[in-house]
Design an enzyme around this catalytic site. Structure first.
Site, PDB file in Angstrom:
ATOM      1  CG  LEU A  20      -1.499   1.133   1.542  1.00 51.66           C
ATOM      2  CD1 LEU A  20      -2.987   0.755   2.477  1.00 51.66           C
ATOM      3  CD2 LEU A  20      -0.788   2.237   2.617  1.00 51.66           C
ATOM      4  CG  ASN A  21       1.991   3.947  -2.722  1.00 54.70           C
ATOM      5  OD1 ASN A  21       1.930   3.058  -3.362  1.00 54.70           O
ATOM      6  ND2 ASN A  21       2.342   5.122  -3.691  1.00 54.70           N
ATOM      7  CG  ASP A  22       0.709   8.110  -2.757  1.00 53.13           C
ATOM      8  OD1 ASP A  22       1.540   7.685  -2.032  1.00 53.13           O
ATOM      9  OD2 ASP A  22       0.721   8.757  -3.762  1.00 53.13           O
ATOM     10  CD  GLN A  38      -1.168   4.755  -6.372  1.00 53.81           C
ATOM     11  OE1 GLN A  38      -0.497   4.698  -7.220  1.00 53.81           O
ATOM     12  NE2 GLN A  38      -2.412   4.923  -7.080  1.00 53.81           N
ATOM     13  CE1 TYR A  81       2.496   4.574 -10.759  1.00 51.91           C
ATOM     14  CE2 TYR A  81       3.633   6.357 -11.168  1.00 51.91           C
ATOM     15  CZ  TYR A  81       3.355   5.152 -10.980  1.00 51.91           C
ATOM     16  OH  TYR A  81       4.686   4.366 -11.143  1.00 51.91           O
ATOM     17  CB  SER A  82      -1.458   9.594  -6.313  1.00 53.07           C
ATOM     18  OG  SER A  82      -1.189   8.460  -5.394  1.00 53.07           O
ATOM     19  CG  ASP A 141       0.733  12.563  -7.343  1.00 52.38           C
ATOM     20  OD1 ASP A 141       0.404  11.486  -8.014  1.00 52.38           O
ATOM     21  OD2 ASP A 141       1.770  12.770  -6.853  1.00 52.38           O
ATOM     22  CD  GLU A 197       6.051  12.033  -5.426  1.00 51.19           C
ATOM     23  OE1 GLU A 197       6.308  11.132  -6.256  1.00 51.19           O
ATOM     24  OE2 GLU A 197       6.357  11.702  -4.181  1.00 51.19           O
TER      25      GLU A 197
HETATM   26  C1  FRU Z   1       3.739   9.379  -3.947  1.00 52.03           C
HETATM   27  C2  FRU Z   1       3.818   8.794  -5.288  1.00 52.03           C
HETATM   28  C3  FRU Z   1       2.749   9.711  -6.496  1.00 52.03           C
HETATM   29  C4  FRU Z   1       2.540   8.617  -7.364  1.00 52.03           C
HETATM   30  C5  FRU Z   1       2.454   7.317  -6.500  1.00 52.03           C
HETATM   31  C6  FRU Z   1       2.649   6.253  -7.214  1.00 52.03           C
HETATM   32  O1  FRU Z   1       3.934   8.587  -2.865  1.00 52.03           O
HETATM   33  O2  FRU Z   1       5.031   8.647  -5.689  1.00 52.03           O
HETATM   34  O3  FRU Z   1       3.391  10.833  -6.945  1.00 52.03           O
HETATM   35  O4  FRU Z   1       1.345   8.971  -7.959  1.00 52.03           O
HETATM   36  O5  FRU Z   1       3.148   7.637  -5.353  1.00 52.03           O
HETATM   37  O6  FRU Z   1       2.399   4.865  -6.424  1.00 52.03           O
END
Ligand code: FRU
Length: 457
Positions: A20-22, A38, A81-82, A141, A197
């Site tokens: 998991l990220n954003d 994400q 992406y985000s 983003d 970002e």
């Molecule tokens: C920030 C980022 C965003 C991008 C996403 C990709 O953590 O790098 O800029 O959209 O993660 O997973």
């Protein structure tokens, strides 16, 4: 107690499996909260990200709804992406970045739209913005919001200019499909690192607050390193010129070791809430986390509310978390050391301090807090799983430390200073069952054990 129960947060959004990220697309739609993140099936930071979807009635219990957006079109084939979400005309509109890699490795970027009428199935409409001149393909983003006064929509996009400088691109639209480029939002005379970002614009009363997750290079012990932090600034948003002039350079949104890419939204009660990725950092630091052995990595923070007063951005944990409180322990501590044996790692601890105090607290062997009312500095130490040593931070407390609220959810810790003037969010792998407190002044401790149900099972 088995090992997994001591690592996976019980009440935070975290993936059952995978990476998991954003946070993305946070909205409240017809009463229900929607959050996306994400997500990658494999436990690794880089790859063709999806938007994974979960829903909640109360911001505390989340139900996984699977993948909402997959990288399956020519304009997003290397990652959805985000981006964010808005509710308009009985629909959810999701704006996201389509990430594309050409055969020679070059990157392409498209700002795309998807909509949903039922909040479950999402229809892609393809790119609504192509890369304008003056930027590299590090352009992503999108964050969209409604300007009620002008009856238009604004969009900001995180950007790197052709000179390899961070900035934020501004667009406007009357219908959410056709977008007009306005220009660079941020003054080029200030330092925005090499990329901004996940920009976010927040309106709190009359005040505009801009948040960016700024990437810059910093020299540490003679070695150049990436330094990536989410920062906030209040400033003047000129709609006519399309510029945001910050009153001062960015202030860290959160002082913790694991915090990046926060995203806000306004809920149906008009609260400005946000969640953030509780993760980030270099590859080895991420991949050496103990959760990787259990097939998952990272979580969100708890949802929080933003409040602006006295020229400062305060953060409060949402009040809904109180529904998790189970039994309570109260203690008055004065010139003594106490030790509390605990049976689990999900709880809320409140420290209420007298003005004259020096106190030390060691939480479950992996987190240490020290405060002295003479210098008004709070020292936080967190055991680093990669180095085996304690990382530490010194934070100035504005007037004096009156209250600390510590939220523990297995491997997650969030600490709110006073009324939320500063917050520290970190991943922590705890070591023992003991909370030890030593106070020279008067200190009141309230500890609530949280209910044990697990939203991530
Ligand atoms: C920030 C980022 C965003 C991008 C996403 C990709 O953590 O790098 O800029 O959209 O993660 O997973």
């Amino acid at each position: 107690m088995d090992k997994e129960n001591r690592i996976k947060p019980k009440h935070h959004v975290a993936p059952k499996t995978g990476f998991l990220n954003d946070p993305n697309g946070l909205v409240q739609f017809k009463g229900t909260y929607h959050a996306f993140y994400q997500w990658l099936e494999e436990v690794t930071p880089q790859g063709a990200k999806c938007w994974r979807h979960c829903v909640s009635k109360d911001l505390v219990h989340w139900e996984d709804k699977g993948i909402a957006l997959k990288p399956d079109m020519w304009y997003d084939k290397n990652g959805c992406y985000s981006g964010n979400g808005i509710v308009f005309n009985e629909k959810i509109y999701l704006f996201y970045t389509g990430n594309v890699r050409k055969e020679n490795g070059d990157r392409e970027t498209y700002q795309c739209l998807a909509t949903s009428e039922d909040g479950i199935t999402f229809q892609k409409h393809g790119p609504v913005i192509y890369l304008p001149e003056g930027y590299t393909a590090h352009f992503r983003d999108p964050k969209v919001w409604k300007d009620e006064e002008e009856d238009i929509w604004w969009m900001i996009v995180g950007a790197q200019t052709s000179e390899k400088k961070g900035n934020v691109a501004l667009f406007w639209s009357e219908d959410l499909y056709n977008w007009n480029y306005k220009g660079n939002l941020l003054p080029e005379t200030m330092n925005w690192g090499y990329m901004c970002e996940c920009p976010d614009m927040i309106r709190l009363g009359e005040e505009y607050i801009l948040i960016v997750s700024r990437q810059e290079k910093k020299i540490e012990n003679g070695i150049e390193k990436d330094s990536c932090h989410a920062v906030w600034m209040s400033g003047e948003f000129s709609k006519e010129k399309g510029t945001f002039t910050p009153y001062k350079e960015g202030i860290r949104v959160d002082e913790g070791f694991d915090f990046y890419a926060p995203q806000s939204f306004v809920d149906e009660n008009k609260r400005t809430l946000y969640m953030s990725w509780m993760g980030g950092g270099e590859y080895d630091y991420q991949m050496s986390q103990l959760s990787v052995n259990d097939g998952w990595l990272h979580s969100f923070t708890y949802p929080r509310e933003f409040i602006y007063k006295n020229n400062w951005l305060y953060q409060k944990p949402i009040k809904e978390l109180q529904s998790l409180r189970n039994d309570k322990i109260e203690k008055h501590i004065e010139n003594e050391e106490i030790s509390l044996e605990v049976r689990d790692y999900y709880k809320e601890i409140e420290f209420i301090l007298d003005d004259e105090n020096e106190f030390n607290c060691t939480i479950l062997g992996a987190l240490k807090l020290h405060y002295n009312s003479n210098d008004k500095i709070l020292n936080i130490k967190r055991l680093n799983w990669l180095t085996g040593e304690f990382d530490e931070k010194y934070l100035n407390v504005n007037e004096s430390l009156k209250m600390l609220r510590v939220f523990i959810d297995n491997s997650s810790v969030e600490i709110f200073i006073n009324e939320g003037e500063k917050v520290i969010s970190s991943r922590v792998y705890f070591q023992d069952n003991d909370i030890r407190i030593n106070s020279n002044g008067k200190l009141k401790l309230n500890l609530w054990n949280y209910k044990g149900e697990n939203i991530n099972e």
